[in-house]
Structures are given as structure tokens and as C-alpha cells.
Design a protein around this motif. Structure first.
Motif, PDB file in Angstrom:
ATOM      1  N   MET A   1      30.284  66.329  20.194  1.00 46.38           N
ATOM      2  CA  MET A   1      30.507  65.656  21.446  1.00 46.38           C
ATOM      3  C   MET A   1      29.756  66.414  22.542  1.00 46.38           C
ATOM      4  O   MET A   1      29.885  67.617  22.671  1.00 46.38           O
ATOM      5  CB  MET A   1      32.002  65.610  21.746  1.00 46.38           C
ATOM      6  N   LYS A   2      28.963  65.696  23.321  1.00 40.49           N
ATOM      7  CA  LYS A   2      28.165  66.316  24.366  1.00 40.49           C
ATOM      8  C   LYS A   2      29.026  66.650  25.584  1.00 40.49           C
ATOM      9  O   LYS A   2      29.894  65.888  25.970  1.00 40.49           O
ATOM     10  CB  LYS A   2      27.042  65.371  24.804  1.00 40.49           C
ATOM     11  N   ASP A   3      28.745  67.799  26.187  1.00 41.90           N
ATOM     12  CA  ASP A   3      29.395  68.158  27.435  1.00 41.90           C
ATOM     13  C   ASP A   3      28.772  67.361  28.569  1.00 41.90           C
ATOM     14  O   ASP A   3      27.599  66.965  28.507  1.00 41.90           O
ATOM     15  CB  ASP A   3      29.221  69.653  27.723  1.00 41.90           C
ATOM     16  N   LEU A   4      29.549  67.145  29.607  1.00 42.90           N
ATOM     17  CA  LEU A   4      29.019  66.488  30.791  1.00 42.90           C
ATOM     18  C   LEU A   4      28.045  67.414  31.503  1.00 42.90           C
ATOM     19  O   LEU A   4      28.228  68.621  31.527  1.00 42.90           O
ATOM     20  CB  LEU A   4      30.144  66.106  31.753  1.00 42.90           C
ATOM     21  N   GLN A   5      27.034  66.823  32.090  1.00 42.79           N
ATOM     22  CA  GLN A   5      26.082  67.570  32.886  1.00 42.79           C
ATOM     23  C   GLN A   5      26.575  67.593  34.334  1.00 42.79           C
ATOM     24  O   GLN A   5      27.159  66.632  34.812  1.00 42.79           O
ATOM     25  CB  GLN A   5      24.709  66.891  32.824  1.00 42.79           C
ATOM     26  N   LYS A   6      26.313  68.659  35.043  1.00 40.67           N
ATOM     27  CA  LYS A   6      26.692  68.747  36.455  1.00 40.67           C
ATOM     28  C   LYS A   6      25.753  67.924  37.330  1.00 40.67           C
ATOM     29  O   LYS A   6      26.120  67.486  38.408  1.00 40.67           O
ATOM     30  CB  LYS A   6      26.697  70.196  36.905  1.00 40.67           C
ATOM     31  N   THR A   7      24.540  67.724  36.870  1.00 38.22           N
ATOM     32  CA  THR A   7      23.538  66.981  37.616  1.00 38.22           C
ATOM     33  C   THR A   7      22.567  66.329  36.634  1.00 38.22           C
ATOM     34  O   THR A   7      22.526  66.687  35.463  1.00 38.22           O
ATOM     35  CB  THR A   7      22.793  67.908  38.597  1.00 38.22           C
ATOM     36  N   LEU A   8      21.810  65.390  37.115  1.00 37.82           N
ATOM     37  CA  LEU A   8      20.717  64.798  36.340  1.00 37.82           C
ATOM     38  C   LEU A   8      19.436  65.328  36.976  1.00 37.82           C
ATOM     39  O   LEU A   8      19.106  64.954  38.092  1.00 37.82           O
ATOM     40  CB  LEU A   8      20.779  63.271  36.408  1.00 37.82           C
ATOM     41  N   GLY A  71      31.176  64.673  36.324  1.00 40.67           N
ATOM     42  CA  GLY A  71      29.877  64.991  35.744  1.00 40.67           C
ATOM     43  C   GLY A  71      29.127  63.739  35.360  1.00 40.67           C
ATOM     44  O   GLY A  71      29.522  62.615  35.684  1.00 40.67           O
ATOM     45  N   PHE A  72      28.023  63.953  34.630  1.00 42.46           N
ATOM     46  CA  PHE A  72      27.102  62.882  34.269  1.00 42.46           C
ATOM     47  C   PHE A  72      26.749  62.992  32.786  1.00 42.46           C
ATOM     48  O   PHE A  72      26.735  64.078  32.222  1.00 42.46           O
ATOM     49  CB  PHE A  72      25.823  62.975  35.100  1.00 42.46           C
ATOM     50  N   SER A  73      26.469  61.835  32.183  1.00 40.95           N
ATOM     51  CA  SER A  73      26.023  61.789  30.792  1.00 40.95           C
ATOM     52  C   SER A  73      24.785  60.915  30.703  1.00 40.95           C
ATOM     53  O   SER A  73      24.655  59.939  31.440  1.00 40.95           O
ATOM     54  CB  SER A  73      27.093  61.178  29.878  1.00 40.95           C
ATOM     55  N   GLU A  74      23.903  61.269  29.786  1.00 38.40           N
ATOM     56  CA  GLU A  74      22.754  60.415  29.504  1.00 38.40           C
ATOM     57  C   GLU A  74      22.744  60.119  28.011  1.00 38.40           C
ATOM     58  O   GLU A  74      23.163  60.939  27.191  1.00 38.40           O
ATOM     59  CB  GLU A  74      21.445  61.044  29.960  1.00 38.40           C
ATOM     60  N   PHE A  75      22.306  58.913  27.696  1.00 40.73           N
ATOM     61  CA  PHE A  75      22.300  58.440  26.319  1.00 40.73           C
ATOM     62  C   PHE A  75      20.935  57.869  25.976  1.00 40.73           C
ATOM     63  O   PHE A  75      20.211  57.419  26.859  1.00 40.73           O
ATOM     64  CB  PHE A  75      23.370  57.356  26.122  1.00 40.73           C
ATOM     65  N   LYS A  76      20.626  57.865  24.702  1.00 42.84           N
ATOM     66  CA  LYS A  76      19.378  57.296  24.195  1.00 42.84           C
ATOM     67  C   LYS A  76      18.169  57.844  24.950  1.00 42.84           C
ATOM     68  O   LYS A  76      17.337  57.106  25.450  1.00 42.84           O
ATOM     69  CB  LYS A  76      19.421  55.774  24.249  1.00 42.84           C
ATOM     70  N   LEU A 117      29.866  49.481  38.256  1.00 41.68           N
ATOM     71  CA  LEU A 117      31.028  50.283  38.610  1.00 41.68           C
ATOM     72  C   LEU A 117      32.175  49.756  37.772  1.00 41.68           C
ATOM     73  O   LEU A 117      32.385  48.545  37.678  1.00 41.68           O
ATOM     74  CB  LEU A 117      31.356  50.131  40.096  1.00 41.68           C
ATOM     75  N   GLY A 118      32.897  50.649  37.131  1.00 40.91           N
ATOM     76  CA  GLY A 118      34.014  50.228  36.294  1.00 40.91           C
ATOM     77  C   GLY A 118      35.006  51.353  36.108  1.00 40.91           C
ATOM     78  O   GLY A 118      34.973  52.359  36.825  1.00 40.91           O
ATOM     79  N   THR A 119      35.888  51.175  35.148  1.00 38.17           N
ATOM     80  CA  THR A 119      36.902  52.180  34.846  1.00 38.17           C
ATOM     81  C   THR A 119      36.931  52.462  33.353  1.00 38.17           C
ATOM     82  O   THR A 119      36.510  51.639  32.539  1.00 38.17           O
ATOM     83  CB  THR A 119      38.307  51.713  35.295  1.00 38.17           C
ATOM     84  N   SER A 120      37.447  53.636  33.028  1.00 40.13           N
ATOM     85  CA  SER A 120      37.598  54.028  31.629  1.00 40.13           C
ATOM     86  C   SER A 120      38.775  54.982  31.523  1.00 40.13           C
ATOM     87  O   SER A 120      39.054  55.742  32.444  1.00 40.13           O
ATOM     88  CB  SER A 120      36.329  54.722  31.134  1.00 40.13           C
ATOM     89  N   THR A 121      39.453  54.937  30.395  1.00 38.58           N
ATOM     90  CA  THR A 121      40.567  55.855  30.170  1.00 38.58           C
ATOM     91  C   THR A 121      40.096  57.193  29.643  1.00 38.58           C
ATOM     92  O   THR A 121      40.892  58.113  29.499  1.00 38.58           O
ATOM     93  CB  THR A 121      41.572  55.253  29.180  1.00 38.58           C
ATOM     94  N   LYS A 122      38.795  57.308  29.348  1.00 37.06           N
ATOM     95  CA  LYS A 122      38.281  58.573  28.833  1.00 37.06           C
ATOM     96  C   LYS A 122      36.833  58.754  29.250  1.00 37.06           C
ATOM     97  O   LYS A 122      36.164  57.797  29.654  1.00 37.06           O
ATOM     98  CB  LYS A 122      38.410  58.639  27.317  1.00 37.06           C
ATOM     99  N   LEU A 123      36.359  59.976  29.142  1.00 41.48           N
ATOM    100  CA  LEU A 123      34.958  60.268  29.410  1.00 41.48           C
ATOM    101  C   LEU A 123      34.135  59.742  28.244  1.00 41.48           C
ATOM    102  O   LEU A 123      34.442  60.019  27.087  1.00 41.48           O
ATOM    103  CB  LEU A 123      34.751  61.778  29.572  1.00 41.48           C
TER     104      LEU A 123
END
Length: 158
Positions: A1-8, A71-76, A117-123
Motif C-alpha cells: 500500500m502506497k503512502d500518501l505524498q505531502k505534495t505533488l 495528502g495526495f496520491s497518484e495512480f497509473k 469532488l466527492g467523499t470516501s470512507t477510506k484513503l
């Protein structure tokens, strides 16, 4: 599982699309600024919404919600970007969606989704979890995307 990034720490650069030293009309290439890898090819009408703007909007949503940026995540390889805000108050709604744990601000550079913009119960740390984001606002990558995003942030208050 990837950690969140503080910035992009990279953005999208737009380049003319060339094949055999000839410019391909009506199309452009989107490249990562940090490694010059092609992220996607789009029509010239596609409006880029850079990572810096996603970070700015994420911080603004945190400010108006009284929350904090998680934080931020990037995928693909950067084709999809997510920002996460932990609101101070966990009772409320964004449109029809109840805020459970996180407010999610998202974007794709590959055209697979608009700015949202949306919601999620988890990161979200895996693309398999994208379906768990309850999207309320979606903005297409058009010339009015920046204006629409500013209006969305202005109307979002607890």
C-alpha cells in the motif's frame, strides 16, 4: 500500500504532437514535467488542470471545511491524481453525499474522468477502490474548468 505524498512535485507540460517531423494537427501530447514521460494524447480542446491547481483546491477545501489536508496520491504513472481532506466536522453533506471520513478531490490527465469532488470512507491507495468514491461534483476538462472549480469551492461551506 502506497503512502500518501505531502505534495505533488510535478506538473503537466503540453507539447505539440509530432510524427516523423510533422506536427499532427488538432492534437497535443501531455508529458510529466519531472521525467518527460508521455501521460496521454488529447485533442487541442482538452483543458489541462495541473497538479498545482489540485493541491490549491485541496488546501482551499480543507480551509473552508475547517479540516486538514491528509495528502495526495497518484495512480497509473500520474494519469490519475487524488487529494484527501479530513474535515473537522464529520457530520454534513456535499450535495447528496454524506461526509463519512474524507473529502476527495480528483483529476485525471488521461481523460478517464473529469475533475471531481466527492467523499470516501477510506484513503484510496489502489485503483480498485476508485468505485468507492461517492462523486458529487464533476467538471469536464473544457476551457471553463477553472471557473467551474472556483464556483464549486465558493459554494462549499459547512
Amino acid at each position: 500500500m502506497k503512502d500518501l505524498q505531502k505534495t505533488l512535485d510535478w506538473n503537466i507540460q503540453e507539447k505539440e504532437l509530432m510524427v516523423e517531423n510533422a506536427i499532427v494537427p488538432n492534437f497535443k501530447a501531455l508529458l510529466r514535467s519531472d521525467n518527460n514521460e508521455v501521460v496521454h494524447i488529447h485533442k487541442n480542446s482538452y483543458q489541462v488542470f495541473n497538479n498545482q491547481k489540485i493541491m490549491d483546491v485541496t488546501h482551499e477545501i480543507a480551509k473552508v471545511s475547517g479540516g486538514s489536508v491528509e495528502g495526495f496520491s497518484e495512480f497509473k504513472k500520474g494519469k490519475r491524481i487524488l487529494g484527501f481532506v479530513k474535515p473537522a466536522v464529520h457530520e454534513g453533506n456535499i450535495g447528496k453525499n454524506q461526509i463519512n471520513d474524507y473529502i476527495v478531490i480528483g483529476n485525471s490527465h488521461d481523460g478517464s474522468t473529469g475533475i471531481f469532488l466527492g467523499t470516501s470512507t477510506k484513503l484510496i491507495r489502489c485503483t480498485n477502490d476508485f468505485s468507492k468514491i461517492m462523486k458529487d461534483h464533476v467538471i469536464r476538462h473544457t476551457k471553463n474548468a477553472n471557473i467551474s472549480m472556483e464556483q464549486m469551492v465558493q459554494t462549499y461551506h459547512y
